[in-house]
Design a protein around this motif. Structure first.
Motif, PDB file in Angstrom:
ATOM      1  N   PRO A  46      19.708  -2.366  -3.384  1.00 19.08           N
ATOM      2  CA  PRO A  46      18.294  -1.793  -3.143  1.00 19.08           C
ATOM      3  C   PRO A  46      17.355  -2.804  -3.917  1.00 19.08           C
ATOM      4  O   PRO A  46      17.695  -3.219  -5.113  1.00 19.08           O
ATOM      5  CB  PRO A  46      18.245  -0.364  -3.667  1.00 19.08           C
ATOM      6  N   SER A  47      16.312  -3.069  -3.431  1.00 19.26           N
ATOM      7  CA  SER A  47      15.185  -3.803  -4.116  1.00 19.26           C
ATOM      8  C   SER A  47      14.569  -2.948  -5.167  1.00 19.26           C
ATOM      9  O   SER A  47      14.419  -1.747  -5.002  1.00 19.26           O
ATOM     10  CB  SER A  47      14.247  -4.170  -2.950  1.00 19.26           C
ATOM     11  N   ASN A  48      14.183  -3.471  -6.172  1.00 20.95           N
ATOM     12  CA  ASN A  48      13.414  -2.929  -7.261  1.00 20.95           C
ATOM     13  C   ASN A  48      11.938  -2.688  -7.129  1.00 20.95           C
ATOM     14  O   ASN A  48      11.047  -2.273  -7.865  1.00 20.95           O
ATOM     15  CB  ASN A  48      13.736  -3.568  -8.731  1.00 20.95           C
ATOM     16  N   GLU A  49      11.542  -3.490  -6.043  1.00 21.45           N
ATOM     17  CA  GLU A  49      10.155  -3.556  -5.619  1.00 21.45           C
ATOM     18  C   GLU A  49       9.626  -2.419  -5.138  1.00 21.45           C
ATOM     19  O   GLU A  49       8.784  -2.501  -3.924  1.00 21.45           O
ATOM     20  CB  GLU A  49       9.597  -4.775  -5.082  1.00 21.45           C
ATOM     21  N   TRP A  50       9.985  -1.000  -5.272  1.00 28.54           N
ATOM     22  CA  TRP A  50       9.640   0.024  -4.599  1.00 28.54           C
ATOM     23  C   TRP A  50       8.118   0.353  -4.513  1.00 28.54           C
ATOM     24  O   TRP A  50       7.662   0.845  -3.471  1.00 28.54           O
ATOM     25  CB  TRP A  50      10.290   1.148  -4.846  1.00 28.54           C
ATOM     26  N   LYS A  51       7.484   0.017  -5.653  1.00 24.88           N
ATOM     27  CA  LYS A  51       6.043   0.465  -5.444  1.00 24.88           C
ATOM     28  C   LYS A  51       5.475  -0.280  -4.464  1.00 24.88           C
ATOM     29  O   LYS A  51       4.516   0.082  -3.805  1.00 24.88           O
ATOM     30  CB  LYS A  51       5.372   0.275  -6.876  1.00 24.88           C
ATOM     31  N   GLN A  52       5.623  -1.648  -4.365  1.00 18.43           N
ATOM     32  CA  GLN A  52       5.020  -2.672  -3.384  1.00 18.43           C
ATOM     33  C   GLN A  52       5.287  -2.330  -2.151  1.00 18.43           C
ATOM     34  O   GLN A  52       4.483  -2.156  -1.080  1.00 18.43           O
ATOM     35  CB  GLN A  52       5.399  -4.036  -3.841  1.00 18.43           C
ATOM     36  N   LEU A  54       6.341   0.966  -0.899  1.00 18.74           N
ATOM     37  CA  LEU A  54       5.020   2.162  -0.569  1.00 18.74           C
ATOM     38  C   LEU A  54       3.938   1.724  -0.386  1.00 18.74           C
ATOM     39  O   LEU A  54       3.221   2.537   0.538  1.00 18.74           O
ATOM     40  CB  LEU A  54       5.485   3.219  -1.767  1.00 18.74           C
ATOM     41  N   MET A  55       3.244   0.870  -1.309  1.00 20.81           N
ATOM     42  CA  MET A  55       1.951   0.560  -0.972  1.00 20.81           C
ATOM     43  C   MET A  55       1.808  -0.134   0.593  1.00 20.81           C
ATOM     44  O   MET A  55       0.768   0.105   1.130  1.00 20.81           O
ATOM     45  CB  MET A  55       1.675  -0.591  -2.070  1.00 20.81           C
ATOM     46  N   ALA A  56       2.736  -1.112   0.745  1.00 15.73           N
ATOM     47  CA  ALA A  56       2.802  -1.435   2.306  1.00 15.73           C
ATOM     48  C   ALA A  56       2.681  -0.450   3.188  1.00 15.73           C
ATOM     49  O   ALA A  56       2.290  -0.577   4.495  1.00 15.73           O
ATOM     50  CB  ALA A  56       3.837  -2.562   2.266  1.00 15.73           C
ATOM     51  N   SER A  60       0.127   0.390   6.313  1.00 11.98           N
ATOM     52  CA  SER A  60       0.514   0.586   7.569  1.00 11.98           C
ATOM     53  C   SER A  60       0.231   2.135   8.311  1.00 11.98           C
ATOM     54  O   SER A  60      -0.043   1.935   9.409  1.00 11.98           O
ATOM     55  CB  SER A  60       2.262   0.153   7.909  1.00 11.98           C
ATOM     56  N   LEU A  61       0.655   2.842   7.491  1.00 16.84           N
ATOM     57  CA  LEU A  61       0.355   4.497   7.961  1.00 16.84           C
ATOM     58  C   LEU A  61      -1.307   4.537   8.077  1.00 16.84           C
ATOM     59  O   LEU A  61      -1.695   5.099   9.139  1.00 16.84           O
ATOM     60  CB  LEU A  61       0.650   5.323   7.100  1.00 16.84           C
ATOM     61  N   LYS A  62      -1.939   3.785   7.310  1.00 18.98           N
ATOM     62  CA  LYS A  62      -3.658   3.996   7.424  1.00 18.98           C
ATOM     63  C   LYS A  62      -3.952   3.185   8.682  1.00 18.98           C
ATOM     64  O   LYS A  62      -4.899   4.112   9.522  1.00 18.98           O
ATOM     65  CB  LYS A  62      -4.343   3.579   6.267  1.00 18.98           C
ATOM     66  N   GLN A  63      -3.490   2.356   9.057  1.00 17.75           N
ATOM     67  CA  GLN A  63      -3.914   1.434  10.142  1.00 17.75           C
ATOM     68  C   GLN A  63      -3.350   2.216  11.449  1.00 17.75           C
ATOM     69  O   GLN A  63      -4.033   2.001  12.393  1.00 17.75           O
ATOM     70  CB  GLN A  63      -3.204   0.003  10.243  1.00 17.75           C
ATOM     71  N   GLU A  64      -2.325   2.843  11.316  1.00 19.35           N
ATOM     72  CA  GLU A  64      -1.801   3.654  12.505  1.00 19.35           C
ATOM     73  C   GLU A  64      -2.689   4.983  12.743  1.00 19.35           C
ATOM     74  O   GLU A  64      -2.827   5.281  13.837  1.00 19.35           O
ATOM     75  CB  GLU A  64      -0.246   4.225  12.274  1.00 19.35           C
ATOM     76  N   ALA A  65      -3.074   5.634  11.804  1.00 17.75           N
ATOM     77  CA  ALA A  65      -3.935   6.701  11.994  1.00 17.75           C
ATOM     78  C   ALA A  65      -5.406   6.404  12.434  1.00 17.75           C
ATOM     79  O   ALA A  65      -6.048   7.073  13.174  1.00 17.75           O
ATOM     80  CB  ALA A  65      -4.273   7.346  10.577  1.00 17.75           C
ATOM     81  N   ILE A  85       1.833  11.700  -0.776  1.00 22.52           N
ATOM     82  CA  ILE A  85       3.291  11.781  -1.538  1.00 22.52           C
ATOM     83  C   ILE A  85       3.457  10.311  -1.931  1.00 22.52           C
ATOM     84  O   ILE A  85       3.975  10.180  -3.081  1.00 22.52           O
ATOM     85  CB  ILE A  85       4.327  12.153  -0.422  1.00 22.52           C
ATOM     86  N   ASN A  86       3.387   9.281  -0.997  1.00 23.34           N
ATOM     87  CA  ASN A  86       3.755   7.923  -1.615  1.00 23.34           C
ATOM     88  C   ASN A  86       2.750   7.490  -2.736  1.00 23.34           C
ATOM     89  O   ASN A  86       3.307   7.122  -3.811  1.00 23.34           O
ATOM     90  CB  ASN A  86       3.196   6.976  -0.434  1.00 23.34           C
ATOM     91  N   GLU A  87       1.543   7.792  -2.769  1.00 25.47           N
ATOM     92  CA  GLU A  87       0.599   7.477  -3.871  1.00 25.47           C
ATOM     93  C   GLU A  87       0.782   8.315  -4.914  1.00 25.47           C
ATOM     94  O   GLU A  87       0.780   7.750  -6.282  1.00 25.47           O
ATOM     95  CB  GLU A  87      -0.800   7.973  -3.209  1.00 25.47           C
ATOM     96  N   TYR A  88       1.518   9.682  -4.838  1.00 27.85           N
ATOM     97  CA  TYR A  88       1.861  10.312  -5.989  1.00 27.85           C
ATOM     98  C   TYR A  88       3.094   9.669  -6.626  1.00 27.85           C
ATOM     99  O   TYR A  88       3.204   9.583  -7.837  1.00 27.85           O
ATOM    100  CB  TYR A  88       2.374  11.780  -5.729  1.00 27.85           C
ATOM    101  N   ARG A  89       3.974   9.157  -5.920  1.00 26.16           N
ATOM    102  CA  ARG A  89       5.156   8.540  -6.505  1.00 26.16           C
ATOM    103  C   ARG A  89       4.618   7.286  -7.267  1.00 26.16           C
ATOM    104  O   ARG A  89       5.128   6.917  -8.365  1.00 26.16           O
ATOM    105  CB  ARG A  89       6.212   8.022  -5.465  1.00 26.16           C
ATOM    106  N   ILE A  90       4.046   6.688  -6.684  1.00 25.70           N
ATOM    107  CA  ILE A  90       3.434   5.200  -7.450  1.00 25.70           C
ATOM    108  C   ILE A  90       2.802   5.711  -8.789  1.00 25.70           C
ATOM    109  O   ILE A  90       2.976   5.053  -9.708  1.00 25.70           O
ATOM    110  CB  ILE A  90       2.365   4.542  -6.654  1.00 25.70           C
ATOM    111  N   LYS A  91       1.767   6.612  -8.636  1.00 26.98           N
ATOM    112  CA  LYS A  91       1.006   7.074  -9.905  1.00 26.98           C
ATOM    113  C   LYS A  91       1.848   7.620 -10.851  1.00 26.98           C
ATOM    114  O   LYS A  91       1.642   7.316 -12.282  1.00 26.98           O
ATOM    115  CB  LYS A  91       0.021   7.938  -9.502  1.00 26.98           C
ATOM    116  N   ASN A  92       2.923   8.332 -10.601  1.00 20.31           N
ATOM    117  CA  ASN A  92       3.647   9.119 -11.549  1.00 20.31           C
ATOM    118  C   ASN A  92       5.192   8.388 -11.643  1.00 20.31           C
ATOM    119  O   ASN A  92       5.938   8.861 -12.313  1.00 20.31           O
ATOM    120  CB  ASN A  92       3.962  10.473 -11.226  1.00 20.31           C
TER     121      ASN A  92
END
Length: 318
Positions: A46-52, A54-56, A60-65, A85-92
């Protein structure tokens, strides 16, 4: 009442098929864990760039909405919840599980509840009808118990068997998952819930117990229906065939109807999945958890009124 339930419980475990069903459920669990372990062994690290990542995903979700293809408020709410939830993961600094753990395996094992339910339906469908088929109903009715107590004892026993199968599935998934995948990192052992516009950390164990309970509702309701058919028509074949057919096709057919007709929300299978109000979105936009609970209680009442009236009032042929 206790003696009646104990007697019905002993009848179930006098049958070799009961042990075969339990053994088959455990074998399916072991096979599922082994396949998951094998597939993960073939995948890349697995990649260690999980924050990037989730940001991506959020972008994509915002564009879809904002897209014209998304029109329902429930879908927008689902996207908003996932983004939060994704933003919470990134922040914490809470990375999502990158590989299987005992907890993800238990969560995945909820997909096996219909198989456990299949065995429960066999018991619920035959627990009354078999008394007529085997000719033991007369012996049962001459005992100093009222008919409604005899039927209630049978229904309670069928539900105790359901609880047993769910316990075996949950405990088996925990043991097999712990052995094959381990407990995972502490950051993965928490469930993030979106409640009242805020993301909150909750006990993952309690969430999984709740998930099991909600996912088993369809089996619980179908077992009540199979029990009713068994009591009314005295045919285990009809009860098993119809309830098993609905177990595996009822949800799919209801989903197709719900995409075009709002009246589909009154179907039994539109309301058995209460997880749609927690982890997803309702099948029909106007549905609420309160509505689904009321519908389930109505169906439950109808099934039991028919079963008890038929069993207590109809004569047993000589």
């Amino acid at each position: 009442m206790f003696n009646l339930i104990r007697n019905e419980w002993e009848k179930i475990f006098r049958q070799t098929s009961t042990y075969l069903m339990i053994g088959l459920l455990i074998l399916i669990l072991i096979a599922s864990g082994a396949i998951t372990k094998y597939i993960e062994g073939k995948e890349k690290a697995p990649s260690n760039e999980w924050k990037q990542e989730l940001m991506a995903e959020n972008k994509s979700l915002k564009q879809e909405a904002e897209g014209v293809q998304i029109t329902t408020p429930s879908t927008r709410e689902f996207i908003h919840k996932q983004t939060a939830i994704n933003e919470y993961r990134i922040k914490n600094n809470l990375p999502p599980a990158s590989k299987s753990t005992v907890w993800t395996f238990i969560n995945d094992s909820t997909s096996l509840i219909p198989f456990a339910g299949l065995f429960v339906l066999v018991i619920a469908a035959g627990i009354v009808a078999n008394e007529f088929t085997w000719g033991t109903i007369k012996v049962l009715l001459v005992k100093p118990y009222k008919r409604w107590k005899i039927l209630l004892a049978k229904y309670v026993t069928a539900n105790l068997f359901l609880l047993l199968m769910l316990f075996i599935l949950f405990a088996g998934a925990w043991l097999i998952g712990a052995f094959l995948f381990g407990m995972g990192e502490a950051s993965n052992n928490v469930h993030l819930a979106y409640v009242n516009g805020q993301v909150k950390e909750q006990s993952l164990f309690l969430y999984l117990v709740k998930s099991y309970a909600f996912h088993s509702l369809s089996v619980f309701m179908l077992a009540a229906m199979a029990f009713m058919i068994s009591a009314v028509f005295r045919s285990s074949g009809l009860a098993i065939g119809l309830s098993v057919f609905l177990l595996f096709t009822g949800g799919t057919v209801t989903n197709l109807l719900a995409s075009k007709f709002e009246w589909a929300k009154y179907s039994l299978f539109a309301n058995t999945n209460l997880m749609q109000y927690i982890d997803g979105m309702p099948m029909v936009e106007s549905m609420t958890m309160k509505f689904s609970i009321i519908m389930l209680l109505l169906y439950f009442s109808v099934f039991h009124i028919l079963a008890f009236i038929s069993f207590t009032r109809r004569d047993v042929a000589a």
